[in-house]
Design an enzyme around this catalytic site. Structure first.
Site, PDB file in Angstrom:
ATOM      1  CG  HIS A 215      10.516 -11.808  45.090  1.00 32.13           C
ATOM      2  ND1 HIS A 215      11.677 -12.091  45.770  1.00 32.13           N
ATOM      3  CD2 HIS A 215      10.035 -10.670  45.652  1.00 32.13           C
ATOM      4  CE1 HIS A 215      11.889 -11.181  46.692  1.00 32.13           C
ATOM      5  NE2 HIS A 215      10.894 -10.298  46.659  1.00 32.13           N
ATOM      6  N   GLY A 216      11.126 -13.582  41.261  1.00 32.59           N
ATOM      7  CA  GLY A 216      11.166 -14.678  40.286  1.00 32.59           C
ATOM      8  C   GLY A 216      10.799 -14.240  38.880  1.00 32.59           C
TER       9      GLY A 216
ATOM     10  CG  ASP B 116      10.937 -14.915  52.766  1.00 36.51           C
ATOM     11  OD1 ASP B 116       9.782 -15.112  53.185  1.00 36.51           O
ATOM     12  OD2 ASP B 116      11.461 -15.600  51.873  1.00 36.51           O
TER      13      ASP B 116
ATOM     14  CG  ASP C 169      16.667 -11.126  47.332  1.00 40.82           C
ATOM     15  OD1 ASP C 169      15.492 -10.742  47.492  1.00 40.82           O
ATOM     16  OD2 ASP C 169      16.998 -11.950  46.453  1.00 40.82           O
TER      17      ASP C 169
HETATM   18  P1  13P Z   1      14.905 -15.350  39.744  1.00 40.82           P
HETATM   19  O1  13P Z   1      16.221 -15.963  40.110  1.00 40.82           O
HETATM   20  O2  13P Z   1      13.889 -16.401  39.460  1.00 40.82           O
HETATM   21  O3  13P Z   1      15.028 -14.346  38.686  1.00 40.82           O
HETATM   22  O4  13P Z   1      14.363 -14.611  41.045  1.00 40.82           O
HETATM   23  C1  13P Z   1      15.113 -13.591  41.619  1.00 40.82           C
HETATM   24  C2  13P Z   1      14.469 -13.137  42.867  1.00 40.82           C
HETATM   25  O5  13P Z   1      13.260 -13.086  42.971  1.00 40.82           O
HETATM   26  C3  13P Z   1      15.340 -12.742  43.971  1.00 40.82           C
HETATM   27  O6  13P Z   1      14.629 -12.436  45.119  1.00 40.82           O
END
Ligand code: 13P
Length: 283
Positions: A206-207, A106, A84
């Site tokens: 993501h996120g 990234d 990741d």
């Molecule tokens: P969160 O921690 O905000 O869930 O995001 C995880 C993520 O996007 C890992 O790449």
């Protein structure tokens, strides 16, 4: 079954559901995630950040741990070992050499040409090793907790990157942020739909921690085929542990760590239900 993410993401993309990426943080998390995904018949992408690799003892430790758990727990669903936010060409190559089956590069903070150039090098190396590649474009906020529209992906940049690199999936900045949201999440669905229409490959969100279920569901209709979750599970786990320690005079680390198991598993099951959409069977 350890695999790359190519087939499962294409399948998800075509059928408008998403594969969860749950980030691992240690042995116990890896075990809980594998067990719960297997129980719910969901393929899973195990996201491993560079800081987690360092924390857990190195690339080989992570790969062997996942492979051994997969075997010992008799996991039947597809499992992807995914780097990741790989920060350099070198780190992505190291992950591939050591057995990761998927990498995310990234290069989002670099000028577009440099991002494309580095991504291209990784794709060339990855293809020879049957490894899938995800790239990021625009810049997904990770510090302020507020999405910055100036950093959103541009459709023409997405088209150029996908065309020139031949990646398997793309994470465009479309309004999500990593970590806790300071404002109500507000994904840009017009931009998501436009990018999806133009590039036609699986998109990655993501996120996803803290994004309301209805926005996640709408994303599935607009090309999102992989959804990354970490913070939400961390919070559930930490809250359970705090409560357990407060109420028990305990010192056995196994009991302390595993007092968060139920909360994590419940969180995983809930996400799978949302991402699965209408699918009865995944693959
Ligand atoms: P969160 O921690 O905000 O869930 O995001 C995880 C993520 O996007 C890992 O790449």
């Amino acid at each position: 079954m350890i695999t790359n993410s190519k087939k499962i993401l294409i399948q998800a993309y075509k059928n408008k559901y998403a594969i969860p990426q749950f980030n691992i943080n240690n042995l116990e998390w890896t075990k809980y995630i594998l067990e719960e995904c297997n129980k719910n018949n969901s393929p899973v992408i195990l996201g491993v950040s560079e800081s987690t690799i360092k924390y857990m003892g190195g690339y080989k430790v992570v790969v062997n741990l996942i492979k051994n758990l997969d075997e010992e727990l008799n996991i039947k669903v597809p499992v992807v070992i995914h780097l990741d936010h790989g920060s350099s060409v070198e780190n992505c190559k190291t992950a591939i050499i050591n057995g990761f089956t998927s990498v995310m590069y990234d290069g989002s903070k670099l000028p577009l040409e440099q991002n494309i150039n580095n991504t291209k090098q990784i794709v060339e190396f990855a293809k020879k090793n049957n490894v899938s590649v995800e790239a990021e474009i625009g810049c997904i906020e990770g510090v302020t907790g507020v999405a910055n529209e100036n950093l959103y992906a541009k459709v023409e940049d997405c088209e150029k990157l996908v065309k020139e690199t031949n990646i398997d999936s793309l994470a465009p900045a479309i309004g999500s942020v990593h970590g806790l949201y300071k404002e109500k999440p507000n994904l840009n669905f017009c931009l998501m739909a436009e990018i999806n229409k133009k590039i036609n490959i699986p998109l990655v969100l993501h996120g996803a921690s803290g994004i309301p279920d209805n926005q996640i569901e709408k994303s599935l209709q607009n090309g999102i085929s992989k959804v990354n979750i970490n913070t939400e599970l961390q919070i559930k786990w930490a809250n359970s542990i705090r409560e357990y320690i407060k109420n028990n005079d305990i010192y056995d680390p196994r009991k302390i760590i595993s007092s968060g198991e139920e909360a994590i598993k419940k969180g995983i099951k809930n996400k799978i239900e949302i991402l699965k959409s209408n699918q009865k069977q995944y693959i």
